[in-house]
Design a protein around this motif. Structure first.
Motif: not given
Length: 540
Positions: A421-427
């Motif tokens: 939701e914070e516009s970060i690409l994770n995992h």
């Protein structure tokens, strides 16, 4: 080796897969082949390939015979009798010159006839000892893009060798009919279908054209920006062109215009006989195209080789530029806007990172490394060229999760990240493949996770199919493969699918060629695009 499938597209219960100049349709539920469309040039290319193979085989036989003769002489045996050379009428008329056994005139100086005969002999040697000229295989038809309307009633395909946009009617059951063909001024490099049934086609000359999905029969329109008028001189000049390749292209353009002027006319551009409107243009090769919506208004996003992403209004105000997304240091190869996060744009290309943007403001929201993930499966990887980006929605107990997928040229893997939701690409996740992925299509499922349809290049002598369908699962936020199905086994092979490994690479690989070499930049050969001079790396 067989030319692999290089384009796939799924819609409803049908998926379309393209290889060479053919489009095949399959049922998603059973994977069975339904129908095939062949480009009109397919048969001609297959015939030319067969002829070339016959000539090559004859040359190999002649070379083998010459080798046997040398072996016999070394062994003290009598050499085989020489075959009588057959000559044409031209050869007979040429040989009337008086010659000695050394091939010279009695005066010891070669005559004009002897010189011509000597040149003819050299040409024959270059084209093979059989005296036949080398067979020239025409450019192979290749489908470079596949997409469809939302309702699945029309399929759009682009064939690169003839710069043509094809639109087919689709009955929803896998049968294509009533194809229309429109040859574009330049080879299309990206395409989308707009909400108003307008096709937007970006090309390698930097222009974006619009044309109706279904041809109207109307002549070329100049509603927004006029089509180029016949020129008396190029718009670019030696002061605005700074690379060696573009300067060469500019000089060729000036020569063409001068030749036309001497003949009493102008260098007239080819004008299409169908409705076509030039909407906007970059001064660089266009690589990606996407549509986005915000506040009830549609926007056109275009990316180019020179690291620019431009945000323009959609038709009929495509000339209005809203802003730019600037920050890439290398070429941009792909764009994607997740359907659940319409204000977010993800871009990638020759950089080591993917960029996450608020495209409307041009602000970078975050970056994530691609090269670092690729090096986890192959430490020898020194650079990446993102060739395409995709997005899917994965249903989870906590709610729907948005994922971004990336494929890179010559890397046997699919990379995935969860977009927070914070516009970060994770995992970050890695799905390793037996071959190089060429294209993906996301297959949504109503009763479970989506699937990934993959077209890959398994390489020569590989038992792996070029088409695969992956069922997905999620583990600790990362996507992985649950089950794999091999597809396309019941499609009959065709002669036009045979190609050498180098021919396959020339056809299907080219993203890395967009990268500007440091040595070329230092010498002023970085491939920057002048207004009217097309770069050497650009193909019509």
């Amino acid at each position: 080796m067989k030319i692999p499938y290089n384009q796939v597209h799924a819609n409803g219960g049908i998926f379309f897969a393209a290889r060479s100049g053919q489009i095949h349709t399959f049922g998603l539920a059973h994977g069975k082949h339904i129908s095939t469309w062949k480009h009109p040039d397919v048969e001609g290319v297959a015939e030319a390939v067969n002829k070339k193979n016959m000539v090559d085989e004859e040359k190999r036989d002649l070379a083998a015979g010459a080798g046997d003769a040398e072996t016999s002489q070394e062994a003290g045996q009598e050499p085989p009798a020489k075959r009588q050379r057959t000559v044409s009428d031209d050869d007979v008329s040429t040989s009337k010159a008086v010659e000695t056994s050394e091939g010279q005139s009695r005066s010891g100086t070669p005559t004009d006839s002897e010189k011509k005969q000597k040149k003819k002999g050299k040409a024959a040697n270059q084209h093979g000892k059989s005296g036949r000229s080398q067979s020239r295989v025409p450019e192979r038809p290749i489908v470079t893009h596949l997409t469809s309307t939302v309702d699945g009633k029309h399929l759009l395909a682009i064939t690169g060798h003839d710069k043509t946009i094809w639109v087919f009617e689709h009955d929803g059951a896998g049968h294509l009919s009533n194809p229309t063909r429109r040859a574009m001024p330049k080879r299309p490099s990206a395409v989308v279908i707009g909400p108003d049934s307008q096709i937007l086609s970006a090309d390698k000359f930097g222009d974006v054209y619009s044309l109706p999905l279904v041809p109207t029969g109307a002549p070329v329109t100049t509603t927004l920006r006029p089509m180029p008028k016949p020129k008396t001189q190029p718009a670019a000049n030696e002061l605005t062109v700074h690379s060696k390749r573009n300067l060469t292209a500019l000089k060729a353009q000036q020569k063409q215009i001068e030749e036309a002027r001497l003949k009493g006319g102008d260098a007239k551009p080819d004008v299409p006989d169908f409705e076509l409107t030039l909407q906007l243009g970059h001064v660089s090769l266009l690589t990606a195209l996407a549509l986005a919506e915000r506040g009830g208004r549609t926007y056109t996003l275009t990316a180019d080789r020179d690291e620019h992403i431009r945000v323009s209004r959609y038709l009929p105000q495509a000339h209005v530029i809203e802003n730019f997304c600037l920050g890439h240091k290398e070429f941009i190869g792909a764009l994607v806007i997740p359907p659940t996060r319409g204000h977010v744009l993800i871009s990638g290309g020759g950089d080591t990172d993917l960029f996450v943007w608020d495209w409307h403001s041009g602000k970078v929201l975050s970056k994530t490394g691609v090269l670092s993930v690729a090096q986890k499966i192959d430490t020898a990887v020194a650079k990446v060229a993102v060739s395409n980006l995709y997005s899917l929605v994965y249903p989870a107990e906590s709610g729907n999760l948005t994922y971004v997928l990336a494929i890179c040229e010559d890397i046997k893997a699919i990379f995935s990240w969860q977009l927070t939701e914070e516009s970060i690409l994770n995992h970050p996740g890695v799905i390793q493949l037996p071959g190089n992925p060429l294209a993906l299509s996301i297959v949504s499922a109503e009763d479970g996770p989506p699937k990934i349809l993959v077209a890959q290049d398994p390489g020569s002598n590989s038992p792996v199919n070029s088409l695969s369908l992956f069922s997905l699962t999620m583990n600790e936020g990362r996507l992985s493969v649950d089950t794999t199905s091999q597809l396309g086994e019941d499609v009959a092979d065709s002669a036009d699918l045979e190609a050498t490994e180098q021919e396959v690479r020339n056809l299907l690989y080219g993203m890395e060629n967009l990268r500007k070499q440091k040595e070329a930049e230092d010498n002023g050969e970085d491939g920057g695009v002048a207004e009217s001079a097309e770069p050497a790396a650009t193909e019509d």
